[in-house]
Design an enzyme around this catalytic site. Structure first.
Site, PDB file in Angstrom:
ATOM      1  N   GLY A   1       0.872  -1.177   0.000  1.00  0.00           N
ATOM      2  CA  GLY A   1       0.000   0.000   0.000  1.00  0.00           C
ATOM      3  C   GLY A   1       0.905   1.222   0.000  1.00  0.00           C
ATOM      4  O   GLY A   1       1.870   1.285   0.768  1.00  0.00           O
ATOM      5  N   ALA A   2       0.585   2.182  -0.880  1.00  0.00           N
ATOM      6  CA  ALA A   2       1.513   3.284  -1.145  1.00  0.00           C
ATOM      7  C   ALA A   2       1.961   4.059   0.118  1.00  0.00           C
ATOM      8  O   ALA A   2       3.167   4.192   0.357  1.00  0.00           O
ATOM      9  CB  ALA A   2       0.896   4.215  -2.180  1.00  0.00           C
TER      10      ALA A   2
ATOM     11  N   ARG B   1      10.460  -1.457  -4.895  1.00  0.00           N
ATOM     12  CA  ARG B   1       9.267  -1.444  -5.761  1.00  0.00           C
ATOM     13  C   ARG B   1       9.193  -0.077  -6.459  1.00  0.00           C
ATOM     14  O   ARG B   1       9.365   0.949  -5.805  1.00  0.00           O
ATOM     15  CB  ARG B   1       7.972  -1.686  -4.946  1.00  0.00           C
ATOM     16  CG  ARG B   1       7.883  -3.077  -4.347  1.00  0.00           C
ATOM     17  CD  ARG B   1       6.508  -3.330  -3.735  1.00  0.00           C
ATOM     18  NE  ARG B   1       5.506  -3.621  -4.737  1.00  0.00           N
ATOM     19  CZ  ARG B   1       4.195  -3.654  -4.475  1.00  0.00           C
ATOM     20  NH1 ARG B   1       3.748  -3.382  -3.253  1.00  0.00           N
ATOM     21  NH2 ARG B   1       3.328  -3.944  -5.428  1.00  0.00           N
TER      22      ARG B   1
ATOM     23  N   GLN C   1      -5.530  -9.037  -2.486  1.00  0.00           N
ATOM     24  CA  GLN C   1      -5.570  -8.080  -1.370  1.00  0.00           C
ATOM     25  C   GLN C   1      -7.012  -7.767  -0.964  1.00  0.00           C
ATOM     26  O   GLN C   1      -7.296  -7.516   0.205  1.00  0.00           O
ATOM     27  CB  GLN C   1      -4.864  -6.764  -1.763  1.00  0.00           C
ATOM     28  CG  GLN C   1      -3.363  -6.862  -1.889  1.00  0.00           C
ATOM     29  CD  GLN C   1      -2.928  -7.176  -3.305  1.00  0.00           C
ATOM     30  OE1 GLN C   1      -3.631  -7.875  -4.033  1.00  0.00           O
ATOM     31  NE2 GLN C   1      -1.771  -6.698  -3.709  1.00  0.00           N
TER      32      GLN C   1
ATOM     33  N   ASP D   1      -1.440   4.719  -6.270  1.00  0.00           N
ATOM     34  CA  ASP D   1      -0.013   4.539  -5.971  1.00  0.00           C
ATOM     35  C   ASP D   1       0.834   5.682  -6.515  1.00  0.00           C
ATOM     36  O   ASP D   1       1.920   5.949  -6.022  1.00  0.00           O
ATOM     37  CB  ASP D   1       0.483   3.213  -6.527  1.00  0.00           C
ATOM     38  CG  ASP D   1      -0.087   2.073  -5.709  1.00  0.00           C
ATOM     39  OD1 ASP D   1      -1.240   1.688  -5.955  1.00  0.00           O
ATOM     40  OD2 ASP D   1       0.609   1.619  -4.779  1.00  0.00           O
TER      41      ASP D   1
HETATM   42  O1  MRU Z   1       0.674  -4.075  -4.673  1.00  0.00           O
HETATM   43  P1  MRU Z   1       0.041  -3.355  -3.518  1.00  0.00           P
HETATM   44  O2  MRU Z   1      -0.817  -4.239  -2.669  1.00  0.00           O
HETATM   45  O3  MRU Z   1       1.055  -2.557  -2.730  1.00  0.00           O
HETATM   46  O4  MRU Z   1      -0.928  -2.297  -4.214  1.00  0.00           O
HETATM   47  C1  MRU Z   1      -1.632  -1.418  -3.397  1.00  0.00           C
HETATM   48  C2  MRU Z   1      -2.622  -0.605  -4.108  1.00  0.00           C
HETATM   49  O5  MRU Z   1      -2.714  -0.605  -5.321  1.00  0.00           O
HETATM   50  C3  MRU Z   1      -3.466   0.295  -3.257  1.00  0.00           C
HETATM   51  O6  MRU Z   1      -4.732   0.440  -3.819  1.00  0.00           O
HETATM   52  C4  MRU Z   1      -2.801   1.672  -3.189  1.00  0.00           C
HETATM   53  O7  MRU Z   1      -1.481   1.567  -2.736  1.00  0.00           O
HETATM   54  C5  MRU Z   1      -3.541   2.609  -2.325  1.00  0.00           C
HETATM   55  S1  MRU Z   1      -3.225   2.251  -0.623  1.00  0.00           S
HETATM   56  C6  MRU Z   1      -3.918   3.357   0.398  1.00  0.00           C
END
Ligand code: MRU
Length: 349
Positions: free
Chosen positions: A49-50, A91, A198, A239
């Site tokens: 999550g970002a 990442r 997720q 993200d």
């Molecule tokens: O690959 P991830 O699980 O890190 O991807 C996360 C997402 O795409 C979320 O929707 C995004 O980071 C928003 S989190 C508040």
């Protein structure tokens, strides 16, 4: 306090390892002061999550320089930059990581004339400040976003943009938690979010813990729900958002936005300012992470497809600004068109 407490549920030692595979059935906190362990946690989506990745990056700097024996500031800065570069290689898509790393580097540079021990302490304080700011942002986004939600709204969300992805209770999910807190009765559909699920594992768990009426669907069921008139609005996180409002989010977000346009359903992106990349003009410049084909060949580590089948596995897609009804930030709600987005947001910073 220079160990990082990670809300991760590792399947340590198992082949499936990583990406929070124990949740929703088991919750485990892991503490580490090893920068390589933290890098792995980001890479394997134990921290994901970002905003959470950004926070992890800031603490990664703190633990990266914790044991530095550098006496000169030149040597210290070299070590700090190495840590930053290393963490940044985990990442590529969520800009929050690079935002936090740059911010930590700047704070160190601004204090370069101070003794190294003092700079280390200042960096720890900055990382804690980033957590505090993210918590406040979550609450503000939630309050702004909840104005769009009505009593009885039926809402679709994708991936996980909740407490597991931020320092507080999330971006898109924060809006839903706040709406519930205000007494609005809402119904939420959560996309399972292949390949790493997720939505099925994390979003349903978070929503149900808050007592929200939650229904899990496979990603390919969203269109049929919309066609039946069962979705009133869509909330997702992001993200990386480009200056023109194009927004990268978990793979599958773009198709939801296209479907939403066709069915005339409002499509909202909820994200803090740390998710905006004002250095890029459009979403075309957003680097999209491609992950191992095994994530698609299998489900949580169990092989389901021929083991040598070719796979395409981009982790994110970009939703063009014209498909986004509004972007909800801690500074307010910004509606289409987004021609003045950068100047409006930077003015409000
Ligand atoms: O690959 P991830 O699980 O890190 O991807 C996360 C997402 O795409 C979320 O929707 C995004 O980071 C928003 S989190 C508040």
């Amino acid at each position: 306090m220079t160990r990082v407490n990670l809300l991760v549920d590792m399947a340590r030692g198992k082949k499936t390892g990583g990406y929070q595979t124990l949740l929703p059935h088991k919750l485990k906190y892991v503490s580490t002061d090893d920068i390589r362990r933290l890098w792995r946690a980001i890479k394997k989506l134990e921290i994901r999550g970002a905003p959470a990745i950004g926070i992890a990056g800031a603490f990664g700097i703190v633990i990266g320089i914790k044991r530095s024996k550098a006496r000169t500031s030149d040597k210290f800065f070299k070590e700090l930059q190495n840590s930053s570069k290393y963490l940044g290689s985990s990442r590529p898509t969520a800009v929050n990581l690079f935002w936090a790393l740059k911010r930590m580097e700047k704070v160190a540079r601004d204090n370069r004339l101070k003794p190294v021990a003092r700079i280390k302490n200042i960096l720890l304080k900055e990382a804690l400040k980033i957590i505090g700011e993210d918590m406040k942002s979550c609450r503000r986004m939630a309050r702004f976003g909840s104005k769009l939600v009505r009593h009885g709204s039926r809402i679709l969300t994708h991936c996980n943009a909740g407490g597991l992805a931020t320092a507080d209770y999330g971006t898109a999910l924060g809006v839903l938690f706040e709406s519930k807190r205000q007494g609005k009765s809402i119904k939420v559909y959560a996309d399972e979010t292949r390949p790493l699920l997720q939505g099925a594992r994390l979003t349903t768990w978070e929503l149900m813990r808050e007592g929200i009426d939650t229904t899990l669907i496979c990603d390919n069921m969203a269109a049929s729900l919309m066609a039946k008139g069962k979705i009133d609005m869509i909330f997702v996180g992001a993200d990386r958002i480009a200056s023109n409002g194009d927004a990268a989010n978990k793979i599958g977000t773009y198709s939801l936005a296209v479907l939403a346009k066709y069915h005339k359903i409002p499509f909202y992106v909820v994200a803090p300012l740390s998710t905006f990349d004002f250095n890029i003009k459009t979403g075309l410049e957003i680097p999209i992470e491609e992950r191992s084909g095994n994530e698609v060949r299998g489900v949580l580590g169990k092989l389901i497809a021929p083991k040598n089948v070719k796979v395409y596995n981009p982790s994110f897609d970009v939703t063009p600004n014209r498909l986004i009804t509004a972007i909800i930030t801690e500074k307010g709600i910004f509606k289409r068109p987004y021609s003045n987005l950068t100047s409006n947001l930077t003015r409000l910073k």
